[in-house]
Design an enzyme around this catalytic site. Sequence first.
Site, PDB file in Angstrom:
ATOM      1  CG  MET A 161      10.357  -2.923  -5.004  1.00 14.29           C
ATOM      2  SD  MET A 161      10.180  -4.029  -6.439  1.00 14.29           S
ATOM      3  CE  MET A 161       9.307  -5.428  -5.766  1.00 14.29           C
ATOM      4  NE  ARG A 296       5.807  -7.370 -12.924  1.00 14.18           N
ATOM      5  CZ  ARG A 296       5.530  -6.325 -13.683  1.00 14.18           C
ATOM      6  NH1 ARG A 296       5.973  -6.285 -14.942  1.00 14.18           N
ATOM      7  NH2 ARG A 296       4.814  -5.332 -13.198  1.00 14.18           N
ATOM      8  CE1 TYR A 437       3.722  -9.625  -1.776  1.00 16.42           C
ATOM      9  CE2 TYR A 437       4.156 -11.963  -2.021  1.00 16.42           C
ATOM     10  CZ  TYR A 437       4.041 -10.845  -1.215  1.00 16.42           C
ATOM     11  OH  TYR A 437       4.268 -10.957   0.121  1.00 16.42           O
ATOM     12  CD  GLU A 438       7.241  -7.984  -6.759  1.00 17.17           C
ATOM     13  OE1 GLU A 438       7.448  -6.898  -7.319  1.00 17.17           O
ATOM     14  OE2 GLU A 438       7.549  -8.197  -5.582  1.00 17.17           O
ATOM     15  N   GLY A 439       2.787  -6.442  -9.377  1.00 11.31           N
ATOM     16  CA  GLY A 439       1.862  -6.149 -10.453  1.00 11.31           C
ATOM     17  C   GLY A 439       0.830  -7.245 -10.514  1.00 11.31           C
TER      18      GLY A 439
END
Length: 592
Positions: A161, A296, A437-439
């Site tokens: 990603m 998430r 991570y991931e936001g």
Amino acid sequence: MSSYNAPLRDLRFLLEELLDHRSLRLPEYQEVSAELVTAILDEAARLAGEVWAPLNRRGDEQGCRLEAGEVRAPTGFAEAYRAFAEGGWNGIGSDPDHGGQGLPEVVASAVQEMWQAANMALALCPLLTAGAVEALAQHGSEELKSRYLEKLVSGEWTGTMNLTEPQAGSDLSKVRTRAVPEGAHYRLNGQKIFITWGEHDCADNIIHLVLARLPDAAEGNRGISLFLVPKFLVDEQGHLGERNDVRCVSLEHKLGIHGSPTCALSFGEQDGAIGYLVGEPGHGLQHMFTMMNAARHKVGIQGIGVAERAYQQARTYAMQRVQGRTPAARGGRPAVLSEHYEVRRMLLSMRARLEALRALALLSASEMDRARYAPTVDERQGAQRRVDLYTPVVKAFSTDQAVDIASLGVQVHGGMGYMEETGAAQHLRDARIAPIYEGTNGIQALDLAGRKIQRDGGATLGGVLDEVAACAVDLTANAKLAGLGASLHQGVEDLRRAVAIVLARGDDAEHGHDALQALATPLLALTGHVLCAWQMGRAALIAQTALASGDDEAFYRAKLISADFVLRQWLPMGRAHLAAIEASPSLFEAPV
């Protein structure tokens, strides 16, 4: 260092008794038996414990090497990854039409925890691939899916990603990477940073999903599109061709997860990297969020996994390390650490919280199954609303707790925990990335407060809290569990009040958005405590029933102890967040 043993008994309890295998009752999973699920868990535990876990320390010590644009993973990683892929584990929850096994998400999530606990750095590779599979399956053209999806599902190829750029972190509106149309494909030019497993030698090809702008794209988020950029070009027959114009220019030097190559990637240093549009132009961010939302939940499980490894190591050390003596009332003899009640308190805190977090994560996964395959539209939509609600909580609350649990693991070791030789510090260093991570977890809190709760006026959470309140009533009706019921009931009332305050302040015309930011994190923490306590309350009812019927298994007695800790010692600490929410936010005028 201690070995890793998967918490199989607890996983079976959650799937069979707490969730009552409800995913298996959906029509699409009618051929998946409880016996098959047990066999899958057992075999995953073997691979995780015997093959992946022994490489965890080596990955931390060796790290990855960048040699002439090629990244070399730590010794043994490539072989361990191939054993994983060849065993069919990468596609365990994927659609059979794309070569997957089509098992329920709740089963895939239970297995996912084992990989993360055994070797978080290596497990990050298939975690990202799973997100790429989801994004491509939902938004890719038939041509892209036919060419790339089966190899990604099998794990023969891995996925990444690519969002972040030097000037664009969480604010993706600043993305500058460009994609210029050229016939049936595009040429990409730009740089991405912090790309997990962006270059490695564990698989034959790497499929990058990249956010970039078309030449005529608008500024901001609406101008971003999503592109598939392979490391090696692939012809119409699926054969690998020449190397694409994408290179790893550096490896990041990180606090932890040293065995996971985090890369800075350069696209188009020569003629431009060839890429293919995924989905609609200008909708790249929405398409990428398909991948991010899938990731998430998995990152939340990642936190649980590494914290479980930290707990197991701390427990083993505490049961072996002789330190001090027991009190005179208990013989005054030399004692191991686990005989001291302060150490027992820390170990119980670690274990009980892990059981609660695991239960909430698997509850959320079971709702994913229902959102996909429940019989009616209303049931599917209702389940999806719960998935949307639970996801930021599982991601943020689990990873915050994981850092604290891993820190306690160091504390149990005392001074030896601060030494790298014991390996306890590695778990803390590894766990620390998960809240980012991931936001980041602050973004997750804003998502919960601003999108999920404010969007429907708290209706979805209110429906969940009705079920929590019913559980509190059931606990109170049981003489041996009444104290747990009283605590859970108070937690429900606290969270209802907190939601009402947040909704009211969020509607303020002048400070509404700022108020949500100021209150979002304590609201998420309170929500996490209450939802986890709810699961442990349900577990306590099951355990008490089993014991009352004559089943004297030690597991049920231990489960009651964990539930008592969560509901009567941990939940009250979480309820203190209500006081922060009730206080008038002072952040508007606070100096920085």
